[in-house]
Design a protein around this motif. Sequence first.
Motif, PDB file in Angstrom:
ATOM      1  N   LYS A 249      -7.059  10.190   1.539  1.00 32.68           N
ATOM      2  CA  LYS A 249      -5.769  10.493   1.223  1.00 32.68           C
ATOM      3  C   LYS A 249      -4.955  11.418   2.155  1.00 32.68           C
ATOM      4  O   LYS A 249      -5.768  12.795   2.307  1.00 32.68           O
ATOM      5  N   SER A 252       1.197  11.599  -0.524  1.00 37.00           N
ATOM      6  CA  SER A 252       1.188  11.514  -1.849  1.00 37.00           C
ATOM      7  C   SER A 252       1.512  10.006  -2.116  1.00 37.00           C
ATOM      8  O   SER A 252       1.951   9.267  -1.413  1.00 37.00           O
ATOM      9  N   ASP A 253       1.002   9.390  -3.405  1.00 38.44           N
ATOM     10  CA  ASP A 253       1.367   8.031  -3.841  1.00 38.44           C
ATOM     11  C   ASP A 253       2.881   8.002  -3.780  1.00 38.44           C
ATOM     12  O   ASP A 253       3.215   6.697  -3.686  1.00 38.44           O
ATOM     13  N   GLU A 254       3.686   8.846  -4.115  1.00 37.90           N
ATOM     14  CA  GLU A 254       5.308   8.553  -3.872  1.00 37.90           C
ATOM     15  C   GLU A 254       5.766   8.339  -2.910  1.00 37.90           C
ATOM     16  O   GLU A 254       6.299   7.551  -2.306  1.00 37.90           O
ATOM     17  N   LEU A 256       3.724   7.145  -0.237  1.00 38.51           N
ATOM     18  CA  LEU A 256       3.113   6.141  -0.006  1.00 38.51           C
ATOM     19  C   LEU A 256       4.063   4.878  -0.094  1.00 38.51           C
ATOM     20  O   LEU A 256       4.283   3.886   0.667  1.00 38.51           O
ATOM     21  N   SER A 300      -4.014   1.886   3.284  1.00 44.37           N
ATOM     22  CA  SER A 300      -4.108   2.061   1.704  1.00 44.37           C
ATOM     23  C   SER A 300      -3.141   1.287   1.205  1.00 44.37           C
ATOM     24  O   SER A 300      -3.353   0.770   0.226  1.00 44.37           O
TER      25      SER A 300
END
Length: 369
Positions: A249, A252-254, A256, A300
């Motif tokens: 990673k 961040s997921d946001e 991404l 990812s």
Amino acid sequence: MYQNILDPIIIILICGSLILLSFLEITNPLKVNRRANLWFGLFLLLWSTFWMDELLEIINLKFLSGTFFFIDFIQFLTPIAFYLSVINFISPNFKFQIKDFKFLILPFTFITFLILQYNASYDNINKYKLVLTGLMVFQALLYTIISYRKIIIHQKKILLFSSDTTDINLNWLEYIIILILLICIIITSYTLFVNPLEQNIYINIIFLLAIYAIAYYSLKQKEIFPLNKKQRSEITFISEEDVNDIKKKIVSDEDLVQIKAKLHLLMLDQKPYLDSDLNLIKLAELINTTPHQLSYVINSGFNENFFLFVNKYRIEKAKKLLLEYDFNNLSILGIAFESGFNSKTTFNSTFKKITNQTPSDFKKRSTTL
């Protein structure tokens, strides 16, 4: 003395071919993979010394003082030169560090036993010869295996930044390793079960053909990494660890989700995949992110490597063209070019890998429905 008139001719051809090929690799007229080809040329030059003693015998210089001691030692360095060429092919920014002095351990051991052999009594010479042969075989196998492993990692690595790997996958070096191993097996088998004097010419002919094959593949190679230093440094972020753990990673997921949506929209609207030279750096610049971040998003977010991600769009484009009436006049090669591929071979192999059928089969099955 040679039992066949062809023996000395083949030996001269092998020696001459290797020396000429080493000169071409070192001078590198095409100016590609310069440091790697410098080491590869040195490897070929050192490899030629395995026939040098026979050549010296042919020209009556067999007893030239110190010649064979020098030849015996530089022959031992051949696998190291090959390994260093592989390292520079896959890591153009490679620099020697203190830890790389480990390369000197086996050569130092070898030259120590070589000196002992040249000063040993007649009764002990064979003992030292056995040790030296063992060291030679061990080092050859060691660096061959390590080199092969490095090439396999490289072939996985380039899938993370290139959309076309045909000319940069180093398959030709992999073939050389396999070829050398097969030849070694043949030589060992003949040595054990056949009189070596009777098979020299056959083994040497195999070597000569192998050298011509090496010449063919090595002289048609292309630059593996971008010539631009900034781009090259951006590509080299992909390490061996990244190949084995590409989902580490880094955003961040946001972010991404945002980059993933932006990337998908870009591929649909601007169709950058139609550029046959598209790579990770170019695509990262188009969406204003770093190559490292983009690689993470593709791996990812889409669960794919860069190669597969880009070529899926190309294949979808090709499938549409194959079914459109207006493009019926185009050949398979024409469809490949229109879809962003730069060769028919790459197009066919990629199409079959993704769809499990050839372009021709796809068109026939679709038109019969």
